[in-house]
Design a protein around this motif. Structure first.
Motif, short mmCIF file in Angstrom:
data_model
loop_
_atom_site.label_atom_id
_atom_site.label_comp_id
_atom_site.label_asym_id
_atom_site.label_seq_id
_atom_site.Cartn_x
_atom_site.Cartn_y
_atom_site.Cartn_z
N SER A 15 0.85 -1.18 0.00
CA SER A 15 0.00 0.00 0.00
C SER A 15 0.89 1.24 0.00
N ARG A 37 -1.45 10.36 17.27
CA ARG A 37 -2.30 9.36 16.63
C ARG A 37 -3.46 8.97 17.53
N PRO A 40 -4.73 2.76 16.87
CA PRO A 40 -3.60 1.87 16.63
C PRO A 40 -3.29 1.79 15.14
N PRO A 41 -2.09 1.45 14.73
CA PRO A 41 -0.94 1.26 15.61
C PRO A 41 -0.39 2.60 16.12
N GLU A 43 -1.09 4.31 18.79
CA GLU A 43 -2.06 5.22 19.38
C GLU A 43 -1.39 6.04 20.48
N ASP A 88 8.35 -4.48 7.24
CA ASP A 88 7.91 -4.64 8.63
C ASP A 88 7.70 -3.30 9.34
N ASP A 90 5.19 -1.31 9.43
CA ASP A 90 3.85 -1.14 9.97
C ASP A 90 3.28 -2.52 10.27
N PRO A 91 2.71 -2.71 11.47
CA PRO A 91 2.21 -4.05 11.83
C PRO A 91 0.99 -4.48 11.01
N ARG A 92 0.31 -3.53 10.35
CA ARG A 92 -0.91 -3.88 9.62
C ARG A 92 -0.60 -4.63 8.33
N LYS A 93 0.32 -4.08 7.56
CA LYS A 93 0.66 -4.66 6.25
C LYS A 93 1.87 -3.93 5.72
N ASP A 115 -8.07 11.29 11.76
CA ASP A 115 -7.49 10.26 12.63
C ASP A 115 -6.61 10.83 13.73
#
Length: 145
Positions: A15, A37, A40-41, A43, A88, A90-93, A115
């Motif tokens: 992305s 922020r 998460p991530p 936050e 790696d 970002d933990p989302r993707k 956000d």
């Protein structure tokens, strides 16, 4: 492996995100515009205002849109500063982010939106790694040079 999102041609791609770097002269040296922020991530951590590039959108348009949505500040003349793309990061993707230096009126008063829980000008030299989201501190270190 073959897991994850697949587009209509069957390819899996990272992305794309953009982040806005707005800097001004403060009483104690350079200040940078950061948001806290809201989700998460990371936050509650500080980050550059940013977000995902939409389909059909130029990243330079996206960075000014995200700056406006998250801080209420109008920016202009985005200029490439850094790219971060560690799979790696970002933990989302897998997210590749383009960081742009953006020109803003130094008297602009940020108002958090979208956000962001908070948006403020912060002294560049006062920032510490544990306050900052993800790899954004590496960009702050690059800015300090």
């Amino acid at each position: 492996g073959g897991e994850g999102l697949v587009d209509e041609e069957g390819y899996r791609n990272p992305s794309l995100a953009v982040d806005a770097i707005a800097v001004r002269d403060g009483s104690h040296g350079a200040q940078v515009l950061l948001i806290t922020r809201g989700f998460p991530p990371w936050e509650g951590r500080l980050a550059f205002p940013g977000g995902f590039v939409e389909m059909g959108e130029d990243p330079e348009t996206a960075v000014l849109r995200e700056l406006r949505e998250e801080t209420g500040i109008e920016g202009s003349e985005p200029e490439l500063f850094a790219v971060r793309g560690d799979p790696d990061r970002d933990p989302r993707k897998h997210i590749v982010s383009i960081f742009y230096l953006v020109r803003v009126d130094s008297r602009s008063i940020p108002v958090a939106g979208d956000d962001a829980r908070h948006a403020e000008w912060i002294d560049l030299k006062s920032l510490e790694a544990e306050q900052v989201a993800g790899d954004h501190f590496s960009v702050i270190e690059q800015l300090r040079k």
